[in-house]
Design an enzyme around this catalytic site. Structure first.
Site, PDB file in Angstrom:
ATOM      1  N   VAL A   1      40.694 -20.417 -45.977  1.00 58.20           N
ATOM      2  CA  VAL A   1      41.698 -19.614 -45.279  1.00 58.20           C
ATOM      3  C   VAL A   1      41.871 -20.089 -43.838  1.00 58.20           C
ATOM      4  O   VAL A   1      42.979 -20.371 -43.390  1.00 58.20           O
ATOM      5  CB  VAL A   1      41.308 -18.122 -45.298  1.00 58.20           C
ATOM      6  CG1 VAL A   1      42.241 -17.313 -44.400  1.00 58.20           C
ATOM      7  CG2 VAL A   1      41.348 -17.584 -46.720  1.00 58.20           C
TER       8      VAL A   1
ATOM      9  N   THR B   1      38.760  -9.775 -45.133  1.00 65.25           N
ATOM     10  CA  THR B   1      38.998  -8.565 -45.903  1.00 65.25           C
ATOM     11  C   THR B   1      37.846  -7.575 -45.721  1.00 65.25           C
ATOM     12  O   THR B   1      36.691  -7.917 -45.950  1.00 65.25           O
ATOM     13  CB  THR B   1      39.152  -8.893 -47.397  1.00 65.25           C
ATOM     14  OG1 THR B   1      40.211  -9.832 -47.554  1.00 65.25           O
ATOM     15  CG2 THR B   1      39.465  -7.641 -48.200  1.00 65.25           C
TER      16      THR B   1
ATOM     17  N   CYS C   1      38.099 -12.726 -53.526  1.00 63.48           N
ATOM     18  CA  CYS C   1      39.014 -11.618 -53.247  1.00 63.48           C
ATOM     19  C   CYS C   1      39.034 -10.578 -54.358  1.00 63.48           C
ATOM     20  O   CYS C   1      38.494  -9.499 -54.217  1.00 63.48           O
ATOM     21  CB  CYS C   1      40.434 -12.151 -53.005  1.00 63.48           C
ATOM     22  SG  CYS C   1      40.626 -13.048 -51.459  1.00 63.48           S
TER      23      CYS C   1
END
Length: 439
Positions: free
Chosen positions: A22, A125, A265
């Protein structure tokens, strides 16, 4: 001149903390229009980037060679930046509780090198409240500065899809949030420099955190429904893929498929949400039910391997099994939280040690994380069972003749072919006499 204008004019720098699947693509994108420092605690990873090597395969070696990102493992370089983006992983512990150590460690690193007038944006997250309740106190303690007075904080959840060449940072609407109107405006404008799809200004940091964690929880629940359907239809001797193709002709049918749910995720984020809910006295029913189904799919696959070996009159303990693919999804080297490991471990319970071939996976990462050694596809021969676990492009190109050469010589009805992703033509292999099974 405000911070946004200074960044745009290359008078102030952006920093990326965490250069993984990311963080690195974000750093590279911003480097096209701003001065960027890319920081990671892994000196080995930083050296690869400095040498023009992209271990993630997200942007490619050529892009890394030509980017202007200043890659470093020296945290003091962060003092040169005024806009910090934290993009470190947020895994779960073995008991499925959130492991906030990476994001808290990154907060300490940023805090030690934070200067007045800076903005810190978290992309990792988390469950609602982590940015304000966990990260801000760490930043204040390490820096000696006061949040809201000396620096500002925001949250912008990552939406990069590893291995996806279409849905990239630039093409996905970016959710942004800030602790106040001023920080929100600056954060939104900075991201708009690189996000062509535009930004959505969330009402608060907690709203942005919640939006991210439910995106993947929703997908997890939908895939769990498909997995449950697969189990039911298998008992009815009905092909699930054929059912979904038929149902998918309706305009409002949601097109999900059964499969293993891993990665950093979808298989993790729901646990962040349910953890916070339980702290508030609510025990999730739908979300955790979906998780239980998805977490047990590796075991379910192996049960069907064993059933088919028995039907083929192959002694289970003597069975030679190969798994093709080990990453958590196709065409990415990322093996983090891959659920293919569940298949491997479950086969071990039956006395079977399968060979694994994955030409795309990060072999060093797999060795470090799972203590596994991969085999070359050329080494796969004389097998009783082949498990196609991941839909890499290389595997999609395999012909029936090439797959046949992976098995022992003999009648096709003794060859067990497990096609988890449903990438092969079922009818073709059944006509040829294979013991074909898929979710």
């Amino acid at each position: 001149m405000n911070l946004y204008d200074k960044i745009k004019n290359r008078e102030e720098k952006i920093s990326l903390i965490g250069l993984g699947y990311v963080g690195m693509p974000i750093a590279v994108s911003f480097a096209k229009i701003a001065e960027v420092i890319g920081f990671d605690i892994s000196k080995e990873k930083v050296e690869l980037y400095k040498n023009g090597v992209d271990p993630t395969k997200e942007v490619g070696d050529e892009v890394i060679k030509n980017t202007t990102v200043e890659f470093t493992a020296d945290e003091t370089k962060l003092k040169e930046a005024k806009f910090h983006i934290v993009a470190v992983p947020t895994p779960v512990n073995s008991d499925h509780t959130p492991d906030l150590r990476p994001v808290e460690s990154a907060s300490r690193t940023v805090g030690r090198n934070l200067t007045k007038g800076s903005i810190v944006v978290f992309e990792s997250t988390v469950y609602p409240g982590v940015t304000e309740d966990n990260c801000i106190p760490i930043l204040e303690k390490e820096s000696g500065l006061k949040c809201g007075v000396d620096f500002k904080v925001g949250y912008s959840p990552e939406r990069i899809n590893p291995g996806d060449k279409i849905h990239r940072l630039e093409t996905i609407v970016k959710v942004v949030s800030g602790m106040d109107d001023e920080s929100l405006d600056t954060i939104a404008k900075v991201y708009e420099l690189v996000v062509d799809a535009g930004v959505h200004r969330a009402a608060s940091i907690k709203v942005a955190e919640a939006a991210k964690v439910i995106e993947n929880s929703q997908r997890d629940i939908n895939i769990a429904f498909m997995n449950e359907l697969s189990i039911i239809f298998d008992k009815m001797n009905i092909d699930t893929k054929a059912v979904l193709e038929a149902a998918g002709t309706k305009w409002n049918f949601l097109k999900f498929s059964p499969g293993l749910v891993g990665g950093h995720c979808i298989g993790i984020d729901p646990y962040y949400l349910t953890y916070k809910a339980e702290q508030l006295g609510y025990h999730s029913q739908i979300i955790l039910s979906g998780r239980r189904i998805n977490d047990n799919m590796g075991k379910y696959v192996v049960e069907n391997v064993i059933k088919n070996l028995i039907k083929a009159n192959v002694p289970v303990k003597e069975a030679k099994v190969a798994i093709l693919g080990f990453t958590f999804k196709e065409n990415t080297p990322d093996t983090r939280n891959t659920r293919v490991i569940d298949i491997y471990n479950e086969l071990n319970e039956y006395g079977i040690t399968p060979l694994i071939a994955d030409p795309v996976a990060d072999a060093e990462e797999a060795k470090h994380e799972y203590e596994l050694e991969f085999n070359s596809l050329k080494d796969i021969k004389n097998m009783d069972t082949i498990i196609l676990a991941v839909g890499h492009d290389q595997f999609l190109k395999l012909t029936q003749d090439e797959i046949s050469k992976l098995f022992k010589e003999g009648s096709n009805n003794t060859k067990v072919l497990i096609d988890i992703k449903g990438i092969l033509d079922r009818k073709e292999y059944e006509i040829a006499g294979y013991r074909y099974w898929r979710l």
